[in-house]
Each structure stands twice: as C-alpha cells, then as structure tokens.
Design a protein around this motif. Structure first.
Motif, PDB file in Angstrom:
ATOM      1  N   GLU A  49       9.306  37.232  27.908  1.00 32.15           N
ATOM      2  CA  GLU A  49      10.012  36.392  28.759  1.00 32.15           C
ATOM      3  C   GLU A  49      10.253  34.969  27.637  1.00 32.15           C
ATOM      4  OE1 GLU A  49       7.683  33.390  31.812  1.00 32.15           O
ATOM      5  OE2 GLU A  49       8.094  35.607  32.570  1.00 32.15           O
ATOM      6  N   ILE A  50      10.768  34.582  28.142  1.00 31.11           N
ATOM      7  CA  ILE A  50      11.040  32.763  27.371  1.00 31.11           C
ATOM      8  C   ILE A  50      10.414  32.056  28.311  1.00 31.11           C
ATOM      9  CG2 ILE A  50      12.984  31.252  27.181  1.00 31.11           C
ATOM     10  CD1 ILE A  50      15.113  33.771  27.407  1.00 31.11           C
ATOM     11  N   ALA A 202      20.206  33.883  31.286  1.00 34.53           N
ATOM     12  CA  ALA A 202      19.990  34.492  30.562  1.00 34.53           C
ATOM     13  C   ALA A 202      19.158  34.586  29.822  1.00 34.53           C
ATOM     14  CB  ALA A 202      20.671  35.528  30.258  1.00 34.53           C
ATOM     15  N   VAL A 203      19.360  32.800  29.300  1.00 34.56           N
ATOM     16  CA  VAL A 203      18.731  32.444  28.629  1.00 34.56           C
ATOM     17  C   VAL A 203      17.740  31.024  28.831  1.00 34.56           C
ATOM     18  CG1 VAL A 203      20.889  32.897  26.526  1.00 34.56           C
ATOM     19  CG2 VAL A 203      20.333  30.735  27.646  1.00 34.56           C
ATOM     20  N   CYS A 204      17.941  30.903  30.003  1.00 32.55           N
ATOM     21  CA  CYS A 204      16.253  29.675  30.633  1.00 32.55           C
ATOM     22  C   CYS A 204      15.328  30.273  30.972  1.00 32.55           C
ATOM     23  CB  CYS A 204      17.396  29.588  31.837  1.00 32.55           C
ATOM     24  SG  CYS A 204      16.694  30.819  32.968  1.00 32.55           S
ATOM     25  N   VAL A 205      14.560  29.420  30.619  1.00 35.27           N
ATOM     26  CA  VAL A 205      13.361  29.558  30.546  1.00 35.27           C
ATOM     27  C   VAL A 205      12.334  30.269  32.329  1.00 35.27           C
ATOM     28  CG1 VAL A 205      11.095  27.945  30.900  1.00 35.27           C
ATOM     29  CG2 VAL A 205      12.720  27.211  29.085  1.00 35.27           C
ATOM     30  N   GLY A 206      12.046  31.356  31.527  1.00 35.83           N
ATOM     31  CA  GLY A 206      10.974  32.025  32.688  1.00 35.83           C
ATOM     32  C   GLY A 206      12.091  33.201  32.664  1.00 35.83           C
ATOM     33  N   SER A 207      13.161  33.453  31.955  1.00 35.45           N
ATOM     34  CA  SER A 207      14.172  34.684  32.002  1.00 35.45           C
ATOM     35  C   SER A 207      13.298  35.788  31.297  1.00 35.45           C
ATOM     36  CB  SER A 207      15.397  34.457  30.904  1.00 35.45           C
ATOM     37  OG  SER A 207      16.500  35.980  31.420  1.00 35.45           O
ATOM     38  N   ARG A 208      13.649  37.049  31.595  1.00 37.06           N
ATOM     39  CA  ARG A 208      12.988  37.988  30.885  1.00 37.06           C
ATOM     40  C   ARG A 208      14.118  39.187  30.506  1.00 37.06           C
ATOM     41  NH1 ARG A 208       7.643  39.949  35.494  1.00 37.06           N
ATOM     42  NH2 ARG A 208       6.636  37.318  35.352  1.00 37.06           N
ATOM     43  N   ILE A 209      14.014  39.466  29.417  1.00 37.26           N
ATOM     44  CA  ILE A 209      14.581  40.798  28.818  1.00 37.26           C
ATOM     45  C   ILE A 209      13.388  41.571  28.137  1.00 37.26           C
ATOM     46  CG2 ILE A 209      15.757  40.704  26.692  1.00 37.26           C
ATOM     47  CD1 ILE A 209      16.580  37.746  26.617  1.00 37.26           C
ATOM     48  N   GLY A 210      14.932  42.782  28.721  1.00 40.09           N
ATOM     49  CA  GLY A 210      13.852  44.108  28.061  1.00 40.09           C
ATOM     50  C   GLY A 210      14.659  45.059  27.043  1.00 40.09           C
ATOM     51  N   VAL A 258       8.327  32.552  23.093  1.00 37.75           N
ATOM     52  CA  VAL A 258       8.151  33.884  23.616  1.00 37.75           C
ATOM     53  C   VAL A 258       7.403  34.659  23.815  1.00 37.75           C
ATOM     54  CG1 VAL A 258      11.341  34.164  23.511  1.00 37.75           C
ATOM     55  CG2 VAL A 258       9.487  35.490  22.022  1.00 37.75           C
ATOM     56  N   ARG A 259       7.444  35.781  24.875  1.00 39.80           N
ATOM     57  CA  ARG A 259       6.383  35.691  25.185  1.00 39.80           C
ATOM     58  C   ARG A 259       6.161  37.567  25.626  1.00 39.80           C
ATOM     59  NH1 ARG A 259       0.861  34.833  27.533  1.00 39.80           N
ATOM     60  NH2 ARG A 259       0.913  32.917  27.965  1.00 39.80           N
ATOM     61  N   ILE A 260       5.444  38.569  25.075  1.00 39.37           N
ATOM     62  CA  ILE A 260       5.542  39.995  25.265  1.00 39.37           C
ATOM     63  C   ILE A 260       4.493  39.845  26.508  1.00 39.37           C
ATOM     64  CG2 ILE A 260       4.624  41.836  25.270  1.00 39.37           C
ATOM     65  CD1 ILE A 260       4.912  41.533  21.735  1.00 39.37           C
ATOM     66  N   LEU A 261       5.590  40.620  27.768  1.00 38.36           N
ATOM     67  CA  LEU A 261       4.936  40.936  29.321  1.00 38.36           C
ATOM     68  C   LEU A 261       4.096  42.484  29.023  1.00 38.36           C
ATOM     69  CD1 LEU A 261       7.429  39.093  31.308  1.00 38.36           C
ATOM     70  CD2 LEU A 261       4.974  38.552  30.843  1.00 38.36           C
ATOM     71  N   GLN A 262       3.265  42.868  29.892  1.00 37.76           N
ATOM     72  CA  GLN A 262       3.000  44.045  29.126  1.00 37.76           C
ATOM     73  C   GLN A 262       3.302  44.815  31.093  1.00 37.76           C
ATOM     74  OE1 GLN A 262       1.650  44.781  26.677  1.00 37.76           O
ATOM     75  NE2 GLN A 262       1.687  43.520  25.963  1.00 37.76           N
TER      76      GLN A 262
END
Length: 302
Positions: A49-50, A202-210, A258-262
């Motif tokens: 997540e951004i 897709a690039v805003c704060v809170g967007s999640r990318i996999g 960015v932060r990795i989401l588990q």
C-alpha cells in the motif's frame, strides 16, 4: 506463502522500518529500489500500500519482477547528487546514466538508481510504471519510457484471475476483496463509482497494488491487481522458468513510502469445497449439477 519483508539489500535512499515491512525514500527522487525478501511462486500475491507522497516530483512508483537474487546485489553507498529540495522540474523520463556495474572483488552487481530503464536494461527484470488511471489488460498501452516491449497480452480466457463478487480468484487462491482495497475506497465506490474512481487513483495514498505471475506452457506472465481490479497481464520475454522471481518496488518520484500488506486469510471448509468444485467444471455447467438452487448460487458467488 511465508510472511514477506523487504530485503536488506536496497537502493541507498531507502530506509526500512517496522521489521522491514515499510520502505521509505529518505531524500531525492531515485535510488530507491526495493526487493521482496523471498521469491514468489506462481499465484503468490505480493501486496503493498502507498502510505505517503512527496509532491514536487514527476512520475510515480514502478513495480514488477526480477530474476536477480537481491542477496547477490550490492548498494551504492555514496553522497547523493541531488539536494533534499527538488529541482524546479524533473521529467519522469529523465535519465542520468545507469549505475549498474560489477564489483570485481565481491562479484556483486550494483543496484541501479532507476528500475526503468536501468534495471530492465540489465536483463532478467520486467517493470511497470504505475499511472494514475491504468487500463485493463486488453487495452494496456505501452509506456513511452518503457524499455521493454509489451509483446503479448494475457487473454481473458485463461481465467488465471477471476473477479467474482466480493472475491478475487488468483490461480488456486480465493482472496476476499477487503484485503485488496481499503475500506474507505470500497465504501465510496459503492456510493458513487464514477466520483470515487476520479478521487482514488492508482498512485494516491491508500492505493493497494498486488504483483503476481503465472506460467503457461513455456511462457511466464506478470499480472497487476490495483485496488481489487485486475489491471494488466504481460508476457515476460526471455524469462527463465526454472529460476525464482523476486518482487520489486521502486519508490520513485511522487511516491514516498510503501508498506507490505500480509494476507492472512484462512478459507472455511465450505469455501475450500467450492474452490475444488469450480476448478473441475465450467461456470456454465454449474446449473446442470444435481444440487439445490441455494448451493448453485453459492458456487456462482451469487
């Protein structure tokens, strides 16, 4: 899939915190390439997540896959050439030369300052510049500054990723969309999809990318899932199918952290039974099964 962390080897502008689950670019706009600590298996999803941005730069994060093992890559430790305050303008296509070279003593390849085009020019890497409003795979355009040619798009008929109701099926895994899109995004999309799609890029704060991939025959395909939507599938040319694939995130330009989401989702026995059944038949054949209507609706995610 084991819990994912960022690898200890990364660009020199990166600072890792919270047990290597957060990557923050300390200054400038580049030298911020990060890698996943472990390689992905086909169908594994690397999700992040951004968390913050730094305005004044052009361009946003880049992400993708590499077959370079980050354990064998070395960071350039040097005084950065750019000041903390951004220059008046910086084009997202600006390139000041690759830093990629081999350390003759250690035999390690240097981590370049840019993922595009430096890392892709090294080979064995496939990167994508995330734009504000990405298109789906069948309409996916080639970026002007993209160093590799998008050669063959994935076909919707391969069914590697299926968007069904509140779930996304990725390979053999069924993932609830609540993991793939933030709650406030999802609520606004339900209230007014048109307005929300403009508000949440897709690039805003809170967007999640996999990031994930699949192997079909003698070819490997890379896929992106952005805020719960399958955005693209691209053939990875000249990929070694027997070599591991490591996820890459380049915290570039406006993107700051960015932060990795588990994904810690354990499906119920009922859901696992459904997955087994639908993996053996087509969706059109569900109606002919000798089952009560309620079960048929469940198998169709209705």
């Amino acid at each position: 899939m084991p819990q994912m962390r960022f690898h200890k080897h990364h660009g020199y502008n990166i600072e890792l915190t919270e047990e290597c689950q957060i990557a923050k670019r300390k200054f400038s706009f580049a030298n911020a390439i990060t890698f996943g600590q472990h390689p992905l298996k086909p169908g594994d999803l690397f999700l992040f997540e951004i968390e913050s941005q730094e305005l004044g730069w052009s361009g946003h994060l880049r992400c993708g896959l590499t077959q370079y093992n980050p354990e064998n890559l070395k960071c350039h430790y040097k005084v950065p050439s750019w000041p903390d305050t951004p220059p008046a303008s910086h084009s997202r296509t600006h390139h000041v030369g690759a830093q990629s070279s081999v350390d003759s003593e250690a035999g390690l390849e240097y981590i370049p300052q840019y993922s595009m085009p430096d890392l892709t020019n090294m080979g064995k890497s496939w990167m994508h510049a995330v734009t504000k409003y990405p298109t789906r795979s069948e309409d996916y355009p080639t970026e002007l500054d993209n160093p590799f040619e998008v050669a063959e798009q994935s076909k919707s008929s391969n069914k590697f990723i299926q968007n069904i109701g509140n779930f996304l099926i990725v390979g053999k895994s069924t993932i609830p969309k609540r993991y793939l899109v933030r709650d406030d995004f999802a609520i606004d999309m339900e209230l007014n999809e048109k307005i929300a799609s403009r508000r949440y890029s897709a690039v805003c704060v809170g967007s999640r990318i996999g990031i994930t991939f699949n192997i079909q025959g003698d070819s490997a395909y890379m896929y992106f899932i952005i805020n719960g939507e399958d955005s693209s599938g691209t053939k990875m040319e000249r990929a070694n199918l027997s070599a591991p694939f490591f996820p890459v995130v380049d915290v570039y330009g406006v993107t700051k952290q960015v932060r990795i989401l588990q994904i810690s989702y354990m499906p119920s026995l009922q859901e696992m039974c459904r997955d087994v059944i639908i993996s053996q038949i087509t969706s059109s054949a569900i109606g002919a099964l000798p089952l009560p209507s309620k079960l048929k609706h469940y198998l169709k995610f209705e």
